[in-house]
Write an enzyme that holds these catalytic residues in place. Structure first.
Site, PDB file in Angstrom:
ATOM      1  N   LYS A   1     -17.643  12.754  27.779  1.00 35.86           N
ATOM      2  CA  LYS A   1     -16.233  12.420  28.024  1.00 35.86           C
ATOM      3  C   LYS A   1     -15.335  13.615  27.696  1.00 35.86           C
ATOM      4  CE  LYS A   1     -17.037   7.511  27.288  1.00 35.86           C
ATOM      5  NZ  LYS A   1     -17.050   6.392  26.325  1.00 35.86           N
TER       6      LYS A   1
ATOM      7  N   GLN B   1     -15.159   4.620  20.585  1.00 32.55           N
ATOM      8  CA  GLN B   1     -16.524   4.575  21.134  1.00 32.55           C
ATOM      9  C   GLN B   1     -17.317   3.434  20.490  1.00 32.55           C
ATOM     10  OE1 GLN B   1     -17.832   6.519  23.697  1.00 32.55           O
ATOM     11  NE2 GLN B   1     -19.544   5.105  23.555  1.00 32.55           N
TER      12      GLN B   1
ATOM     13  N   ASP C   1      -9.265   2.097  27.674  1.00 37.98           N
ATOM     14  CA  ASP C   1     -10.509   1.367  27.963  1.00 37.98           C
ATOM     15  C   ASP C   1     -10.210  -0.047  28.478  1.00 37.98           C
ATOM     16  OD1 ASP C   1     -12.892   2.703  27.810  1.00 37.98           O
ATOM     17  OD2 ASP C   1     -13.086   2.506  25.628  1.00 37.98           O
TER      18      ASP C   1
END
Ligand code: NDP
Length: 281
Positions: free
Chosen positions: A50, A94, A117
């Site tokens: 990422k 994460q 997200d």
């Protein structure tokens, strides 16, 4: 029949290219804060990928790394700071977090305006309401993008989603409904799964079981989207037996090179969108 392979790598590359151009026109780069707790090797690889992808399109990624014994308070304090920081546009936690951390509590502490997200309950609710202000979770958003790339009319198609997770199964079901598909969500307690799947014009496999979907699950001419990422002794495998899908379906995504690259491209897109929303005149 030999199915056409949906090249997620190529589609994601085009999206990244166009994002890079748009970002180069901004006065300051969008900034994504990433929180990584613990030393799960897969998570470390995902975060590295990422960061690299951000760098390539001109997004600044700032990773905050914690050991596995980080306290909930430490994470909440950091989130509080990041939520208030005017120069941070997107925040990504994460997953999975270490077992002693209440993940729900942490995800709920991310400001909905920076939740790139799309896991905050407010954004999940806004997705249901088709609000343009929500952040659509990256993997489901990427799947819809792959389907759009086929330039087919999706209206009225029978879509079967295998998996009902908050990250993939549920949001992609919602988005498929918004595409006017007739959607069936299935899970580990579903009866006669293979017969159901054989009625699917679109089959989304997101169960996390290597090569589980074989010929008897696939309707001839179907569109197969393989979300699974399974590390096996024989390498990375999807949830679909690729050879069977190639022989039976009309379209199939490979693993790797299908949904995975799209997930990252959508994260970049959401971060760019967060920047624009926060800098509206
Ligand atoms: P979860 O483990 O959260 O959910 C799996 C779902 O599959 C559950 O709803 C479960 O049912 C269902 N399921 C499990 N076994 C069966 C079965 N035998 N028959 C029918 N349904 C079954 O996984 P995620 O949604 O997080 O991820 C799914 C897969 O996608 C994983 O391989 C993951 O690595 C991959 N993934 C890939 C991404 C990408 O970018 N390509 C991003 C995110 C995930 P129940 O609810 O009843 O337990």
């Amino acid at each position: 029949m030999t199915a056409k392979i949906i090249n997620g790598t190529e589609i994601a590359k085009n999206i990244r290219h166009s994002l890079k151009e748009k970002i180069s026109l901004l006065k300051t780069p969008p900034v994504l804060a990433v929180i990584l707790a613990g030393s799960d090797p897969a998570s470390e690889i995902y975060v590295k990928n990422k960061e690299k992808a951000c760098h390539e399109v001109g997004i600044t990624a700032r990773t905050h790394k914690f050991s596995a014994n980080v306290s909930e308070k430490e994470l909440l304090d950091l989130l509080n700071d990041l939520n208030r920081a005017p120069d941070i546009n997107g925040i990504l936690v994460q997953l999975p977090l270490p077992a002693h951390i209440n993940s729900e509590k942490i995800l709920q502490a991310v400001s909905p305006a920076k939740d790139v997200d799309g896991f905050h309950p407010l954004n999940i609710g806004m997705l249901q309401q088709k609000s343009p202000d929500t952040f659509i979770p990256c993997t489901p958003k990427g799947i819809i993008c792959l389907l759009h790339s086929l330039s087919l009319n999706l209206t009225g198609l029978n879509a079967i989603v295998i998996g009902r997770s908050q990250i993939v199964g549920l949001p992609v079901s919602n988005l498929l409904l918004q595409e006017n598909c007739t959607v069936t969500v299935t899970h580990s307690k579903t009866k006669k799964l293979s017969a159901l799947c054989r009625s699917a014009d679109i089959l989304i496999a997101a169960l996390g079981k290597p090569e589980f979907i074989t010929k008897e699950y696939i309707k001839p001419g179907a569109i197969i989207i393989d979300v699974g990422i399974n590390r096996t002794p024989n390498g990375l495998k999807g949830d679909v037996n690729f050879k069977d899908a190639l022989e039976t379906a009309a379209y199939v995504t490979p693993v790797p090179g299908g949904v995975g690259p799209m997930t990252i491209a959508m994260l970049l897109e959401n971060t760019y969108e967060a920047f624009l929303k926060q800098n509206r005149p």
